[in-house]
Design a protein around this motif. Structure first.
Motif, PDB file in Angstrom:
ATOM      1  N   ILE A 115      23.447   8.244  47.409  1.00  0.00           N
ATOM      2  CA  ILE A 115      24.339   8.657  46.095  1.00  0.00           C
ATOM      3  C   ILE A 115      23.500   9.576  45.143  1.00  0.00           C
ATOM      4  CG2 ILE A 115      25.840   7.888  44.565  1.00  0.00           C
ATOM      5  CD1 ILE A 115      26.738   5.673  46.620  1.00  0.00           C
ATOM      6  N   LEU A 116      22.342   8.752  44.814  1.00  0.00           N
ATOM      7  CA  LEU A 116      21.504   9.441  43.891  1.00  0.00           C
ATOM      8  C   LEU A 116      21.511  11.115  43.808  1.00  0.00           C
ATOM      9  CD1 LEU A 116      19.810   9.648  41.227  1.00  0.00           C
ATOM     10  CD2 LEU A 116      17.829   8.676  42.633  1.00  0.00           C
ATOM     11  N   GLN A 117      20.847  11.140  45.290  1.00  0.00           N
ATOM     12  CA  GLN A 117      20.845  12.655  45.682  1.00  0.00           C
ATOM     13  C   GLN A 117      21.595  13.460  45.608  1.00  0.00           C
ATOM     14  OE1 GLN A 117      18.163  10.712  49.189  1.00  0.00           O
ATOM     15  NE2 GLN A 117      17.930  12.931  49.407  1.00  0.00           N
ATOM     16  N   GLY A 118      22.936  12.859  46.288  1.00  0.00           N
ATOM     17  CA  GLY A 118      24.151  13.600  45.835  1.00  0.00           C
ATOM     18  C   GLY A 118      24.531  13.967  44.474  1.00  0.00           C
ATOM     19  N   VAL A 119      24.216  12.929  43.582  1.00  0.00           N
ATOM     20  CA  VAL A 119      24.466  13.270  42.165  1.00  0.00           C
ATOM     21  C   VAL A 119      23.567  14.631  41.643  1.00  0.00           C
ATOM     22  CG1 VAL A 119      24.351  12.536  39.634  1.00  0.00           C
ATOM     23  CG2 VAL A 119      25.023  11.149  41.474  1.00  0.00           C
ATOM     24  N   GLU A 120      22.319  14.529  42.028  1.00  0.00           N
ATOM     25  CA  GLU A 120      21.168  15.355  41.719  1.00  0.00           C
ATOM     26  C   GLU A 120      21.600  16.797  42.145  1.00  0.00           C
ATOM     27  OE1 GLU A 120      17.865  13.358  43.209  1.00  0.00           O
ATOM     28  OE2 GLU A 120      17.276  12.385  41.203  1.00  0.00           O
ATOM     29  N   GLU A 121      22.138  16.579  43.244  1.00  0.00           N
ATOM     30  CA  GLU A 121      22.652  18.190  44.008  1.00  0.00           C
ATOM     31  C   GLU A 121      23.911  18.578  43.115  1.00  0.00           C
ATOM     32  OE1 GLU A 121      20.923  16.838  48.378  1.00  0.00           O
ATOM     33  OE2 GLU A 121      23.039  17.608  48.120  1.00  0.00           O
ATOM     34  N   ALA A 122      24.699  17.667  42.726  1.00  0.00           N
ATOM     35  CA  ALA A 122      25.945  18.236  42.432  1.00  0.00           C
ATOM     36  C   ALA A 122      25.930  18.602  40.569  1.00  0.00           C
ATOM     37  CB  ALA A 122      26.986  17.316  42.202  1.00  0.00           C
ATOM     38  N   VAL A 123      25.038  18.176  40.202  1.00  0.00           N
ATOM     39  CA  VAL A 123      25.114  18.663  38.745  1.00  0.00           C
ATOM     40  C   VAL A 123      24.272  19.831  38.294  1.00  0.00           C
ATOM     41  CG1 VAL A 123      25.189  16.019  37.898  1.00  0.00           C
ATOM     42  CG2 VAL A 123      23.089  16.960  38.363  1.00  0.00           C
ATOM     43  N   SER A 124      24.384  20.405  37.228  1.00  0.00           N
ATOM     44  CA  SER A 124      23.631  21.623  37.065  1.00  0.00           C
ATOM     45  C   SER A 124      22.141  21.384  36.920  1.00  0.00           C
ATOM     46  CB  SER A 124      24.073  22.164  35.703  1.00  0.00           C
ATOM     47  OG  SER A 124      23.796  21.492  34.373  1.00  0.00           O
ATOM     48  N   ALA A 125      21.470  22.688  36.835  1.00  0.00           N
ATOM     49  CA  ALA A 125      20.011  22.400  36.809  1.00  0.00           C
ATOM     50  C   ALA A 125      19.511  22.086  35.444  1.00  0.00           C
ATOM     51  CB  ALA A 125      19.309  23.834  36.978  1.00  0.00           C
ATOM     52  N   GLU A 126      20.315  22.149  34.328  1.00  0.00           N
ATOM     53  CA  GLU A 126      20.195  21.892  33.056  1.00  0.00           C
ATOM     54  C   GLU A 126      20.563  20.344  32.887  1.00  0.00           C
ATOM     55  OE1 GLU A 126      20.160  25.540  33.761  1.00  0.00           O
ATOM     56  OE2 GLU A 126      22.163  24.532  33.819  1.00  0.00           O
ATOM     57  N   THR A 127      21.303  19.762  33.895  1.00  0.00           N
ATOM     58  CA  THR A 127      21.488  18.246  33.537  1.00  0.00           C
ATOM     59  C   THR A 127      20.412  17.335  33.764  1.00  0.00           C
ATOM     60  OG1 THR A 127      23.782  18.759  34.013  1.00  0.00           O
ATOM     61  CG2 THR A 127      23.287  16.430  34.224  1.00  0.00           C
ATOM     62  N   HIS A 128      20.270  16.451  32.907  1.00  0.00           N
ATOM     63  CA  HIS A 128      19.228  15.451  33.024  1.00  0.00           C
ATOM     64  C   HIS A 128      19.722  14.173  33.612  1.00  0.00           C
ATOM     65  CE1 HIS A 128      15.370  13.424  32.437  1.00  0.00           C
ATOM     66  NE2 HIS A 128      15.969  12.234  32.038  1.00  0.00           N
ATOM     67  N   VAL A 129      19.018  13.807  34.960  1.00  0.00           N
ATOM     68  CA  VAL A 129      19.568  12.607  35.641  1.00  0.00           C
ATOM     69  C   VAL A 129      18.292  11.392  35.337  1.00  0.00           C
ATOM     70  CG1 VAL A 129      20.230  11.568  37.570  1.00  0.00           C
ATOM     71  CG2 VAL A 129      20.712  13.924  37.456  1.00  0.00           C
ATOM     72  N   GLU A 130      19.156  10.400  34.550  1.00  0.00           N
ATOM     73  CA  GLU A 130      18.219   9.177  34.423  1.00  0.00           C
ATOM     74  C   GLU A 130      18.409   8.264  35.186  1.00  0.00           C
ATOM     75  OE1 GLU A 130      16.939   5.825  30.943  1.00  0.00           O
ATOM     76  OE2 GLU A 130      18.441   7.438  30.401  1.00  0.00           O
ATOM     77  N   VAL A 131      17.476   7.810  35.966  1.00  0.00           N
ATOM     78  CA  VAL A 131      17.760   6.552  36.988  1.00  0.00           C
ATOM     79  C   VAL A 131      17.164   5.025  36.507  1.00  0.00           C
ATOM     80  CG1 VAL A 131      17.382   5.684  39.109  1.00  0.00           C
ATOM     81  CG2 VAL A 131      17.396   8.170  38.970  1.00  0.00           C
ATOM     82  N   SER A 132      18.106   4.239  36.229  1.00  0.00           N
ATOM     83  CA  SER A 132      17.643   2.721  35.755  1.00  0.00           C
ATOM     84  C   SER A 132      18.294   2.002  36.524  1.00  0.00           C
ATOM     85  CB  SER A 132      17.796   2.835  34.309  1.00  0.00           C
ATOM     86  OG  SER A 132      17.865   1.309  33.978  1.00  0.00           O
ATOM     87  N   ARG A 133      17.816   1.230  37.828  1.00  0.00           N
ATOM     88  CA  ARG A 133      18.432   0.392  38.535  1.00  0.00           C
ATOM     89  C   ARG A 133      19.336  -0.518  37.913  1.00  0.00           C
ATOM     90  NH1 ARG A 133      18.679  -3.468  42.082  1.00  0.00           N
ATOM     91  NH2 ARG A 133      16.994  -4.767  41.542  1.00  0.00           N
ATOM     92  N   LEU A 134      18.828  -1.272  36.683  1.00  0.00           N
ATOM     93  CA  LEU A 134      19.421  -2.537  36.283  1.00  0.00           C
ATOM     94  C   LEU A 134      20.052  -2.115  34.880  1.00  0.00           C
ATOM     95  CD1 LEU A 134      16.538  -5.170  36.639  1.00  0.00           C
ATOM     96  CD2 LEU A 134      18.590  -4.580  37.809  1.00  0.00           C
ATOM     97  N   GLY A 135      20.061  -0.645  34.722  1.00  0.00           N
ATOM     98  CA  GLY A 135      21.116   0.039  33.551  1.00  0.00           C
ATOM     99  C   GLY A 135      20.603   0.024  32.258  1.00  0.00           C
ATOM    100  N   HIS A 136      19.128  -0.573  32.166  1.00  0.00           N
ATOM    101  CA  HIS A 136      18.483  -0.458  30.773  1.00  0.00           C
ATOM    102  C   HIS A 136      18.038   1.079  30.514  1.00  0.00           C
ATOM    103  CE1 HIS A 136      17.697  -4.844  30.707  1.00  0.00           C
ATOM    104  NE2 HIS A 136      17.426  -4.705  32.053  1.00  0.00           N
ATOM    105  N   THR A 137      18.573   1.475  29.295  1.00  0.00           N
ATOM    106  CA  THR A 137      18.230   2.736  28.725  1.00  0.00           C
ATOM    107  C   THR A 137      18.056   2.844  27.342  1.00  0.00           C
ATOM    108  OG1 THR A 137      18.713   5.125  28.782  1.00  0.00           O
ATOM    109  CG2 THR A 137      20.396   3.545  28.966  1.00  0.00           C
TER     110      THR A 137
END
Ligand code: GLC
Length: 636
Positions: free
Chosen positions: A493-515
């Motif tokens: 699913i993460l790979q799908g998100v990274e492919e779907a969003v624009s090149a300028e979009t920053h995708v932050e990954v945090s398995r437990l939701g901390h940010t």
């Protein structure tokens, strides 16, 4: 690849075989390939099936059963007349791969070997599978009558024991997609990946109509609606059996019958399972209308094998019920293929093994998925036949059915892996099909009007199990139970998100939701860890406390919160629906779970609907349940 002018039922099947078998023999003049000449060849007057293409040089004098120009019934009768009792009992024997010792296939004349969940070669790759199964086949062909064995697998969502195979969404997701053509294509792709490895018997589709989502096998079913189960299981079977190459792949409607009607608390499984393999007390009319109906359609569509159910009906194990296994399956539905037991299910009929064996065979079981101890099974059945407890006519009837299916499949003409198909295993095309299926299975439960998501936002937070192929695939993947982790190639699913969003979009990954950062969009993937069968029986199917914690943490940092539920069944969502702007069900999307992101971001259309009701309280679960929160067919 579709069978031209697909004909329903057996006439299509027989026609396809006749064309293919004659074709295989007509190009039979190939040089003898010594490596496939068996050591018995000098004594035997029959020609060995030689190269992996299995073309026989000519039909040896007197061995009419090897003459593919004869009718299946003529071939069956010629072969049966030659068989000893031991050879007949060997054909009724199916052993699991890790219990087959070198020489066993020849010693017992095994009719079949299977890979249970996780029954894999040491190097789990497609070519190693082809080598493993071809070796068993060589041994089967090396003995007196040279009857090829049939190799069985649970390719229930792709050829799912094989690392590198395409893993399609489990059936519950396909029920949400509700697209028969898509399911048929999945059946075809599955058959092609099986054929490449030499497996030609698929213990699928499940025809269960589950009535209680606490059952660990809910996800193996398409829906709790008989008509949806019928439509999609027939589509799968037709696709699976449509590949016009020998040997023809056969499916197995299972588990006969009413496995989905089992009632909570009735299982007596030694592992403490609560509902799987339990009992159903429903009346005959309900059993026929809700649970038997899909089998009629599957048999009319060309099913050639059926598997019995572990469960009981009105307190009696189905594997011992002649009124069902013969009365309903044979007399009412006209099924003339082979009936195979489930894994050691015969043993559960009675604590006395001989009583269990006699009861099951006389009830109508043709082949026993033993699956461990061939000696005990064959010895017990032989004694029962010699004592007259099992008539020889019953043995001959069972063996006729087994041989008929093997001749129909073209196994005598082409018993080996179709290795030119090996590049198809996990191919780009099959993965694209699986990704489309994953997208089509997504169902918005709440907030669907907020979809599709904006692909050009500045920041997206992704939390939970978004980057885990094992979680997305669920049970029956590489191993019986499946497991979290990078268990086989795929697109998460993460790979799908990274492919779907624009090149300028920053995708932050945090398995437990901390940010520490805020984001316009948060995507939190929650749900169930993999399980299979009764291991998945659960009294309260619900999100975990850890899931709720991740959702709460993400909520605090995002504008639009999307909760994606990856599970084998509807789950009680609790406060998740209060916190989330959007909640979607993604079920068990398989190795190409990136398709889920395609649906969220509008790369693919959002078309899924609930294949079964979704509860928001425990009293909405099980027989006699209260009105559910969301009904079957919901999308929103
Ligand atoms: C399992 C399942 C059945 C499967 C068989 C072989 O116990 O009940 O669905 O086909 O054994 O793996």
């Amino acid at each position: 690849m579709k069978a031209q002018g697909r004909l329903a039922g057996r006439c299509w099947y027989t026609l396809a075989l006749a064309v293919l078998a004659v074709g295989a023999l007509s190009v039979a003049a190939v040089s003898r390939d010594d490596e496939h000449v068996s050591e018995n060849d000098e004594q035997s007057d029959s020609v060995r099936l030689k190269t992996p293409t299995g073309k026989a040089e000519s039909v040896p004098e007197g061995r009419r059963y090897l003459d593919a120009s004869l009718s299946v019934d003529e071939r069956v009768e010629d072969l049966l007349a030659r068989m000893t009792l031991e050879e007949k009992l060997g054909q009724m024997t199916q052993i699991e791969v890790d219990s087959v010792n070198p020489g066993d296939v020849a010693h017992y004349g095994l009719g079949s070997v299977l890979s249970g969940g996780g029954g894999v070669p040491p190097d789990n790759n497609p070519e190693a599978w082809a080598d493993m199964i071809d070796a068993f086949q060589e041994e089967a062909l090396s003995i007196r009558l040279g009857i090829p064995l049939i190799y069985g697998v649970d390719a229930v969502h792709g050829h799912n024991n094989v690392v590198g195979a395409t893993i399609f969404p489990h059936n519950i997701g396909l029920g949400a997609a509700g697209d028969a053509e898509l399911v048929r294509d999945i059946g075809e792709a599955t058959a092609i990946e099986m054929l490449a490895t030499g497996a030609s018997w698929n213990f699928a589709p499940v025809l269960a109509v589950p009535q209680d989502i606490r059952w660990g096998r809910t996800y193996e079913a398409y829906s709790d609606d008989t008509d949806i189960v019928t439509k999609l299981s027939v589509a799968f079977l037709e696709g699976l059996q449509s590949i016009e190459r020998l040997p023809l792949v056969v499916g197995t409607p299972k588990h006969f019958v009413a496995d989905g009607a089992v009632e909570w608390g009735t299982s007596e499984h030694p592992e403490g399972w609560r509902i799987d393999q339990g009992d159903t007390s429903i009346g005959e009319e309900e059993l026929r209308e809700v649970h038997l109906a899909p089998y009629k359609a599957a048999i009319d569509a060309g099913a050639r094998t059926v598997m019995g159910s572990f469960s009981s009906w009105q307190g009696v194990k189905l594997h011992g019920r002649r009124d069902v296994l013969t009365g309903m399956l044979r007399d009412d539905l006209g099924f003339d293929g082979l009936l195979v037991s489930d894994w050691g299910a015969i043993d559960q009929i009675d604590p006395d093994y001989r009583t269990a064996v006699v009861t099951a065979v006389n009830a109508g079981i043709d082949m026993n998925m033993v699956p461990y101890d061939a000696q005990r099974w064959v010895g017990t059945l032989k004694a029962a036949v010699q004592d007259g407890d099992v008539p020889l006519e019953r043995i001959d009837e069972a063996v006729r059915r087994i041989l008929r299916v093997k001749f129909e499949m073209g196994l005598f003409e082409q018993p080996f892996a179709v290795r030119e198909l090996l590049p198809e295993v996990g191919s780009k095309n099959h993965r694209a099909l699986a990704r489309r299926a994953a997208a089509a299975s997504v169902v918005p439960l709440v907030g669907g009007d907020r979809l599709p998501l904006d692909r050009s936002v500045g920041r997206v937070l992704v939390a939970g199990e978004a980057d885990d192929v094992g979680t997305a695939a669920g049970g029956w993947t590489i191993t019986w139970q499946g497991r979290r982790g990078d268990i086989t190639p795929g697109a998460t699913i993460l790979q799908g998100v990274e492919e779907a969003v624009s090149a300028e979009t920053h995708v932050e990954v945090s398995r437990l939701g901390h940010t520490d950062e805020s984001a316009e969009i948060g995507i939190v993937v929650v749900g169930e860890a993999p399980y299979a069968e009764g291991v998945g029986d659960v009294e309260v199917p619900a999100l975990s406390e850890e899931d709720h914690g991740i959702i709460a943490r993400a909520r605090a940092h995002v504008d639009t919160l999307v909760v994606v539920v990856v599970s084998g069944r509807p789950l009680l969502l609790g406060t998740a629906t209060d916190l989330a702007d959007v909640v979607v069900a993604a079920w068990l999307p398989g190795s190409e779970a990136a398709g889920v992101a395609d649906a969220l971001f509008g790369v693919e259309e959002l078309t899924g609907t609930l294949p079964m009701a979704w509860p928001d309280a425990i009293d909405q679960i099980g027989p006699g349940r209260a009105k559910p929160w969301l009904p079957r067919g919901h999308s929103g």
